[in-house]
Motif scaffolding. Structure first.
Motif, mmCIF file in Angstrom:
data_model
loop_
_atom_site.group_PDB
_atom_site.id
_atom_site.type_symbol
_atom_site.label_atom_id
_atom_site.label_comp_id
_atom_site.label_asym_id
_atom_site.label_seq_id
_atom_site.Cartn_x
_atom_site.Cartn_y
_atom_site.Cartn_z
ATOM 1 N N THR A 18 38.080 -13.434 26.012
ATOM 2 C CA THR A 18 39.503 -13.260 26.281
ATOM 3 C C THR A 18 40.252 -14.580 26.161
ATOM 4 O O THR A 18 41.347 -14.637 25.560
ATOM 5 N N GLU A 19 39.680 -15.644 26.712
ATOM 6 C CA GLU A 19 40.346 -16.940 26.649
ATOM 7 C C GLU A 19 40.468 -17.438 25.208
ATOM 8 O O GLU A 19 41.501 -18.021 24.831
ATOM 9 N N LEU A 20 39.448 -17.204 24.392
ATOM 10 C CA LEU A 20 39.531 -17.633 22.991
ATOM 11 C C LEU A 20 40.578 -16.819 22.238
ATOM 12 O O LEU A 20 41.353 -17.367 21.438
ATOM 13 N N ALA A 21 40.607 -15.517 22.506
ATOM 14 C CA ALA A 21 41.584 -14.663 21.830
ATOM 15 C C ALA A 21 43.008 -15.006 22.240
ATOM 16 O O ALA A 21 43.950 -14.851 21.433
ATOM 17 N N TRP A 31 46.992 -31.991 20.832
ATOM 18 C CA TRP A 31 46.100 -31.309 19.896
ATOM 19 C C TRP A 31 44.645 -31.519 20.305
ATOM 20 O O TRP A 31 43.829 -30.593 20.221
ATOM 21 N N SER A 32 44.315 -32.729 20.747
ATOM 22 C CA SER A 32 42.933 -33.027 21.151
ATOM 23 C C SER A 32 42.502 -32.144 22.318
ATOM 24 O O SER A 32 41.375 -31.632 22.342
ATOM 25 N N ARG A 33 43.380 -31.957 23.303
ATOM 26 C CA ARG A 33 43.051 -31.104 24.440
ATOM 27 C C ARG A 33 42.876 -29.657 23.989
ATOM 28 O O ARG A 33 41.941 -28.971 24.413
ATOM 29 N N TRP A 34 43.773 -29.204 23.126
ATOM 30 C CA TRP A 34 43.685 -27.834 22.615
ATOM 31 C C TRP A 34 42.391 -27.632 21.831
ATOM 32 O O TRP A 34 41.691 -26.642 22.020
ATOM 33 N N ASN A 35 42.072 -28.577 20.961
ATOM 34 C CA ASN A 35 40.870 -28.456 20.145
ATOM 35 C C ASN A 35 39.610 -28.547 21.000
ATOM 36 O O ASN A 35 38.620 -27.838 20.743
ATOM 37 N N GLY A 36 39.618 -29.406 22.024
ATOM 38 C CA GLY A 36 38.469 -29.494 22.921
ATOM 39 C C GLY A 36 38.216 -28.187 23.627
ATOM 40 O O GLY A 36 37.063 -27.747 23.762
ATOM 41 N N LYS A 37 39.297 -27.541 24.068
ATOM 42 C CA LYS A 37 39.170 -26.239 24.723
ATOM 43 C C LYS A 37 38.636 -25.202 23.739
ATOM 44 O O LYS A 37 37.723 -24.425 24.062
ATOM 45 N N GLU A 51 36.837 -25.654 20.952
ATOM 46 C CA GLU A 51 35.449 -25.908 20.572
ATOM 47 C C GLU A 51 34.488 -25.537 21.698
ATOM 48 O O GLU A 51 33.393 -25.032 21.455
ATOM 49 N N HIS A 52 34.897 -25.790 22.943
ATOM 50 C CA HIS A 52 34.047 -25.404 24.072
ATOM 51 C C HIS A 52 33.889 -23.890 24.139
ATOM 52 O O HIS A 52 32.775 -23.373 24.311
ATOM 53 N N LEU A 53 34.997 -23.167 24.002
ATOM 54 C CA LEU A 53 34.940 -21.710 24.053
ATOM 55 C C LEU A 53 34.075 -21.162 22.926
ATOM 56 O O LEU A 53 33.231 -20.279 23.137
ATOM 57 N N LYS A 54 34.264 -21.680 21.718
ATOM 58 C CA LYS A 54 33.486 -21.205 20.574
ATOM 59 C C LYS A 54 31.997 -21.505 20.746
ATOM 60 O O LYS A 54 31.144 -20.662 20.475
ATOM 61 N N SER A 55 31.687 -22.720 21.204
ATOM 62 C CA SER A 55 30.287 -23.105 21.367
ATOM 63 C C SER A 55 29.595 -22.255 22.423
ATOM 64 O O SER A 55 28.495 -21.737 22.203
ATOM 65 N N SER A 56 30.249 -22.093 23.568
ATOM 66 C CA SER A 56 29.638 -21.297 24.631
ATOM 67 C C SER A 56 29.472 -19.846 24.204
ATOM 68 O O SER A 56 28.457 -19.207 24.506
ATOM 69 N N LEU A 57 30.452 -19.320 23.484
ATOM 70 C CA LEU A 57 30.337 -17.947 23.003
ATOM 71 C C LEU A 57 29.216 -17.802 21.985
ATOM 72 O O LEU A 57 28.528 -16.771 21.948
ATOM 73 N N SER A 72 20.400 -30.333 23.009
ATOM 74 C CA SER A 72 20.274 -29.010 23.617
ATOM 75 C C SER A 72 21.559 -28.665 24.366
ATOM 76 O O SER A 72 22.090 -29.472 25.126
ATOM 77 N N LYS A 73 22.056 -27.500 24.113
ATOM 78 C CA LYS A 73 23.210 -26.978 24.837
ATOM 79 C C LYS A 73 23.275 -25.478 24.594
ATOM 80 O O LYS A 73 22.580 -24.934 23.719
ATOM 81 N N LEU A 74 24.101 -24.807 25.352
ATOM 82 C CA LEU A 74 24.171 -23.350 25.251
ATOM 83 C C LEU A 74 24.546 -22.915 23.842
ATOM 84 O O LEU A 74 23.991 -21.958 23.304
ATOM 85 N N GLY A 75 25.481 -23.639 23.219
ATOM 86 C CA GLY A 75 25.936 -23.254 21.884
ATOM 87 C C GLY A 75 24.878 -23.363 20.816
ATOM 88 O O GLY A 75 25.033 -22.806 19.727
ATOM 89 N N ALA A 76 23.787 -24.083 21.098
ATOM 90 C CA ALA A 76 22.720 -24.272 20.114
ATOM 91 C C ALA A 76 21.426 -23.580 20.545
ATOM 92 O O ALA A 76 20.352 -23.937 20.062
ATOM 93 N N ILE A 77 21.511 -22.594 21.414
ATOM 94 C CA ILE A 77 20.294 -22.025 22.005
ATOM 95 C C ILE A 77 19.589 -21.028 21.094
ATOM 96 O O ILE A 77 18.436 -20.662 21.344
ATOM 97 N N ARG A 78 20.219 -20.597 20.022
ATOM 98 C CA ARG A 78 19.576 -19.590 19.171
ATOM 99 C C ARG A 78 18.247 -20.099 18.617
ATOM 100 O O ARG A 78 17.242 -19.371 18.616
#
Length: 584
Positions: free
Chosen positions: A270-273, A296-302, A304-310, A382-388
Motif C-alpha cells: 500500500t505504501e509503495l502504491a 528527491w533523496s528522501r523520496w528515493n530512499g523510501k 528503494e526501501h519499500l521495493k527491496s523489502s517487498l 545479506s538483507k531481506l531484499g536479497a533473501i531469494r
C-alpha cells in the motif's frame, strides 16, 4: 450506564465461554489453512500439471488466505471477550465487597444500589455512636451518614468501571467486522493490524508483557505455563514479539510470524502504491555545483526501501507457494539437471522484520521434529531484499540431504537474523557486525535444542558462508556454539585460530574453498586469527585443523549448485554420513 442490578446479575464466565467458542473457530480455521497449504495444495503442486490444476490451486490458495484471516480475527475477538470478562469480574468483585461491607455495618443496600442507614443515637453533644454489639458505646469520628456515603461511593465506582468496560469493549468488538466477499485483500490485512491496535489498547494490562531478554529455556517455561487459549491470545495481540522468542515451538513461532508477514506485506504494498510523485528536479544548484535534491533523496530512499523489502517478502511468499514441488526453482538449476525425490516440505517462518535492511529466518521442514537440522548463515550484503538466493540454497541443501540413503528427516534453516555488512569495504572488513550478531545466533541455536522434540534425534549443523563464518566464529569465541558440526564455505576467517575453538567435537569442523574464491585470501587480514605480525589463520590453513572437503564448484557463491560435489558433501555432513564425505 450499567445498573446495580445488571452488574449484580452479570456472569463473567459467560463471556469466557463465548471466548472459548471463538477460540475453537480460530483453531479450526488454522487447522484448515495448514491442511490446505501443507497437504492438499502441496500434493497438487508435486504431482499434477495443467491449466485445470493451476486454476484449482488458485482457488484453494485464496481459500487458505480466507482461513488465515478468519483465524487472526477470531483470535482477536476471543482476546477481547476474555479481557471484558476480566474487567467485569473485577468490577463485580468491587461491588460485592462494598455491598457485603455495608451489610456488615448494619446498613441496607437497596435494589438501585443506594445505601440506607439507621439514624444515630446522640450520647453527648457533638458525639455520635453506633451500637457495637459488645455492650459498650465507643466514641466514633465518622458518622453513619458518612460511612453510608463511603459504601455508596464504592458501589458507584464499581458501576463506573463496569460502564467504561462495557462501552470500550462494545466499540472495539464493533470494529472487528469485514466485508463479506471471496478474497482477502491487502486492505483487509491492514485493517487487521488496526484491529489489533484497538484490541491491545482496550484490554490494557489484561495480558502480562511478553518476556524480553530472557534465555530460550526461560521463554519455553513461560510459554508452557500458558493454556492453549492464552497462547492464542498472545499470538493474536503480540505476534511480532512472540514470533521472535527463541525456545518456543516452531509451529507457534510460524503462526505468529505469518500474521506479521501478511500485515507487513500489505502495508508495504500500500505504501509503495501510494508513494507521492517523484520530486522535481532531481538535481539542484548548490554554489557552482549540481547536487542531488535532498527532497528527491528522501523520496528515493523510501522507494528503494519499500521495493527491496517487498522483493524479500515476495520471495518468502514464493517459498510458501512452492511447498510440495520437486523442482521448485528450475531457473536456478544447472542445465540438464533434474531433481528427484519428495517435494519441498512446509516452510516455517521463525522471524520476520522488514524494517531497515530487514531480517528473516525461514525453515524447510519443522526443526522441532527433524533428526538433522542445518542452520545456514550468509554474509556480506545479506538483507531481506536479497533473501531469494539464500532461500534457494536452503532448498537445495534440503533436497540433497533428504535424498541421502535411509530417508533422513531433515530441516534446513536460512538464518538472516542479524544486520550484515552491506559492502565489502569498509563494512565487510569490520568484526563488529559479527560480534553484535553472535549472541542472537547462539540463542537461536540454543532455542532449537530447547524446543526440539525429545523423541527425535537432535543433530544440529551450522553451515556458514563468507562473513557468516565470522558470525559463527564470534559466537564460539564469545560464548558456546551449541552445534554438532560446523561447515565453512568461502570463509575469510573466524576470529579463532583452531578448530577446537569452535565448541564442536573433535573432527567435526569442515571447510570448503573453491580454487578461484578470492574471499579467504582477501578477508584473512581482517578476520583471520592473528599469530605474529603477518600470519592470519583461516579455516583453509592446515594449522587450523578443519577437514577440507573437496569442492567442484567455482567462485564465491556457488557452493550450493544442485548436483555438485560441493553440495553433496555438505549434505553428507548434515545427515551424519561422515565416512562418505570426500576430502581433498
Amino acid at each position: 450506564m450499567v445498573t446495580f442490578a445488571q452488574l449484580k446479575a452479570v456472569e463473567p464466565a459467560q463471556f469466557e465461554q463465548a471466548a472459548d467458542g471463538w477460540h475453537k473457530v480460530s483453531s479450526s480455521a488454522s487447522a484448515a489453512k495448514d491442511r490446505l497449504d501443507n497437504e492438499i495444495n502441496a500434493k497438487l503442486r508435486g504431482g499434477l500439471k495443467g491449466q485445470g490444476v493451476g486454476a484449482a490451486l488458485g482457488r484453494l490458495e485464496r481459500l487458505s488466505g480466507n482461513f488465515h484471516y478468519m483465524q487472526v480475527e477470531c483470535a482477536l475477538i476471543l482476546t477481547a471477550l476474555n479481557g471484558l470478562a476480566a474487567e467485569l469480574r473485577a468490577a463485580k468483585k468491587k461491588l460485592d465487597n462494598a455491598v457485603q461491607d455495608a451489610r456488615d455495618a448494619g446498613m441496607t443496600v437497596k435494589e438501585d444500589g443506594s445505601v440506607e442507614y439507621k439514624p444515630p443515637l446522640v450520647l453527648l453533644p457533638g458525639q455520635e455512636y453506633e451500637p457495637s454489639g459488645n455492650g459498650r458505646t465507643p466514641y466514633v469520628t465518622t458518622t453513619p451518614k458518612q460511612q453510608a456515603q463511603g459504601f455508596a461511593d464504592r458501589i458507584g465506582d464499581a458501576l463506573k468501571d463496569a460502564t467504561e468496560a462495557d462501552g470500550k469493549y462494545a466499540r472495539t468488538l464493533g470494529k472487528l467486522i469485514t466485508v463479506a466477499d471471496l478474497s482477502v485483500t491487502k486492505d483487509d490485512w491492514i485493517d487487521a493490524d488496526k484491529d489489533r491496535g484497538a484490541v491491545e489498547k482496550t484490554v490494557g494490562d489484561y495480558l502480562r508483557d511478553v518476556p524480553k531478554d530472557k534465555s530460550p529455556k526461560d521463554n519455553a517455561a513461560w510459554w508452557k505455563s500458558l493454556s492453549k487459549e492464552e497462547q492464542a491470545e498472545y499470538i493474536s495481540l503480540f505476534p511480532a514479539s512472540v514470533g521472535k522468542l527463541d525456545g518456543l515451538p516452531a509451529e507457534d513461532r510460524d503462526e505468529a510470524n505469518r500474521v506479521v508477514f501478511s500485515e507487513q506485506r500489505a502495508k508495504y504494498q500500500t505504501e509503495l502504491a501510494n508513494l507521492p510523485p517523484e520530486p522535481k528536479p532531481k538535481y539542484i544548484l548548490a554554489g557552482r555545483s549540481m547536487v542531488l535534491n535532498p527532497e528527491w533523496s528522501r523520496w528515493n530512499g523510501k522507494r528503494e526501501h519499500l521495493k527491496s523489502s517487498l522483493d524479500g517478502l515476495n520471495a518468502i511468499q514464493e517459498r510458501f507457494d512452492v511447498t510440495g514441488k520437486v523442482d521448485p526453482y528450475p531457473s536456478k538449476r544447472p542445465s540438464g539437471y533434474k531433481p528427484t525425490g519428495d517435494g519441498l516440505p512446509p516452510a516455517y517462518l521463525l522471524d520476520i522484520d522488514p524494517e531497515n535492511n530487514g531480517r528473516a529466518i525461514i525453515a524447510n521442514g519443522n526443526p522441532d521434529t527433524a533428526d538433522h537440522t542445518a542452520v545456514m548463515v550468509d554474509g556480506t550484503k545479506s538483507k531481506l531484499g536479497a533473501i531469494r538466493t539464500p532461500i534457494v540454497r536452503g532448498t537445495n541443501l534440503w533436497q540433497a540431504a533428504s535424498a541421502m540413503p535411509g530417508e533422513p528427516n531433515v530441516s534446513t534453516i536460512t538464518w538472516q537474523g542479524y544486520d550484515a555488512p552491506q559492502n565489502l569495504f569498509p563494512e565487510g572488513m569490520l568484526n563488529r557486525y559479527a560480534d553484535r550478531a553472535a549472541g542472537d545466533f547462539s540463542d537461536f541455536l540454543s532455542g532449537l535444542h530447547t524446543s526440539h522434540n525429545p523423541s527425535a534425534n537432535d543433530h544440529l549443523s551450522v553451515q556458514a558462508h563468507s562473513y557468516g563464518s565470522v558470525v559463527a566464529g564470534s559466537a564460539a569465541r564469545q560464548g558456546t556454539l551449541e552445534a554438532d558440526d560446523v561447515m565453512f564455505s568461502g570463509s575469510p576467517g573466524v576470529q579463532v585460530g583452531r578448530a577446537e575453538d569452535m565448541d564442536v567435537p573433535s573432527g567435526h569442523v569442515w571447510n570448503q574453498k573453491a580454487k578461484d574464491d578470492p574471499v579467504p585470501r582477501l578477508g584473512a587480514p581482517s578476520h583471520g586469527h592473528h599469530e605474529g605480525l603477518t600470519q592470519f589463520i583461516t579455516p583453509h590453513d592446515p594449522i587450523f585443523g578443519a577437514k577440507q572437503m573437496s569442492t567442484d564448484t567455482r567462485g564465491h557463491g556457488n557452493y550450493w549448485v544442485a548436483g555438485s560435489e560441493s553440495l553433496e558433501n555438505q549434505a553428507r555432513v548434515v545427515v551424519g554420513r561422515y565416512d562418505e564425505v570426500q576430502l581433498k
